[in-house]
Motif scaffolding. Structure first.
Motif, PDB file in Angstrom:
ATOM      1  N   ALA A 101      39.555  58.235   6.822  1.00  0.00           N
ATOM      2  CA  ALA A 101      39.165  56.831   6.673  1.00  0.00           C
ATOM      3  C   ALA A 101      37.701  56.767   6.255  1.00  0.00           C
ATOM      4  N   ILE A 102      37.396  55.798   5.424  1.00  0.00           N
ATOM      5  CA  ILE A 102      36.001  55.566   5.034  1.00  0.00           C
ATOM      6  C   ILE A 102      35.289  54.950   6.225  1.00  0.00           C
ATOM      7  N   SER A 116      33.297  58.086   1.461  1.00  0.00           N
ATOM      8  CA  SER A 116      32.595  57.055   0.671  1.00  0.00           C
ATOM      9  C   SER A 116      32.208  57.612  -0.691  1.00  0.00           C
ATOM     10  N   TRP A 117      31.738  58.878  -0.717  1.00  0.00           N
ATOM     11  CA  TRP A 117      31.415  59.530  -1.989  1.00  0.00           C
ATOM     12  C   TRP A 117      32.673  59.682  -2.837  1.00  0.00           C
ATOM     13  N   VAL A 118      33.764  60.102  -2.202  1.00  0.00           N
ATOM     14  CA  VAL A 118      35.028  60.251  -2.933  1.00  0.00           C
ATOM     15  C   VAL A 118      35.442  58.902  -3.523  1.00  0.00           C
ATOM     16  N   ASN A 119      35.367  57.856  -2.722  1.00  0.00           N
ATOM     17  CA  ASN A 119      35.745  56.517  -3.175  1.00  0.00           C
ATOM     18  C   ASN A 119      34.877  56.049  -4.341  1.00  0.00           C
ATOM     19  N   TRP A 139      41.946  58.054  -5.368  1.00  0.00           N
ATOM     20  CA  TRP A 139      42.137  59.006  -4.285  1.00  0.00           C
ATOM     21  C   TRP A 139      43.107  58.432  -3.272  1.00  0.00           C
ATOM     22  N   GLY A 140      43.584  59.291  -2.397  1.00  0.00           N
ATOM     23  CA  GLY A 140      44.482  58.842  -1.348  1.00  0.00           C
ATOM     24  C   GLY A 140      44.649  59.927  -0.309  1.00  0.00           C
ATOM     25  N   SER A 141      45.450  59.621   0.703  1.00  0.00           N
ATOM     26  CA  SER A 141      45.707  60.599   1.754  1.00  0.00           C
ATOM     27  C   SER A 141      47.099  60.376   2.316  1.00  0.00           C
ATOM     28  N   SER A 142      47.619  61.414   2.948  1.00  0.00           N
ATOM     29  CA  SER A 142      48.910  61.307   3.617  1.00  0.00           C
ATOM     30  C   SER A 142      48.910  62.253   4.816  1.00  0.00           C
TER      31      SER A 142
END
Length: 111
Positions: A63-64, A78-81, A87-90
């Motif tokens: 989570a950001i 936050s950098w990735v965003n 981007w995403g996650s699972s």
């Protein structure tokens, strides 16, 4: 992709992989003895796809976070965003957690 990318793209890629792998080690069961973090890289004509797969966590999901100006942590996603195209996650009980991102790039012309 012909194996060439701009220095800027490579620097961004290095930063984001470092941030996501660090998060996997700090916030998942991968930090336990025998833990594992796997990085997968996919290359396309104008896209780099990265997946970082960890051993998952029963108490933490990606989570950001909002980091204070004085904080030394909390900025990775936050950098990735900010820098990734998407981007995403699972989370999966059998395979663990995955954070993925994609970077668009323009390959350098061959000499």
């Amino acid at each position: 992709m012909d194996g060439h990318a701009t220095a800027e793209t490579l620097e961004t890629l290095e930063l984001l992989v470092s941030e996501v792998v660090t998060n996997a080690v700090l916030h998942s069961d991968s930090a336990r003895p025998g833990g594992l973090v796997t990085v997968r890289v996919g290359l396309g004509d104008s896209l780099i796809h990265i997946e970082v797969i960890d051993d998952g966590s029963a108490t933490s999901v990606p989570a950001i976070r909002t980091a204070d100006d004085d904080s030394l942590t909390g900025r990775g996603l936050s950098w990735v965003n900010l820098l990734a195209s998407t981007w995403g996650s699972s989370q999966n009980d059998e395979t663990g957690g995955t954070v993925w991102f994609q970077l668009g790039h323009s390959p350098l012309s061959s000499p």
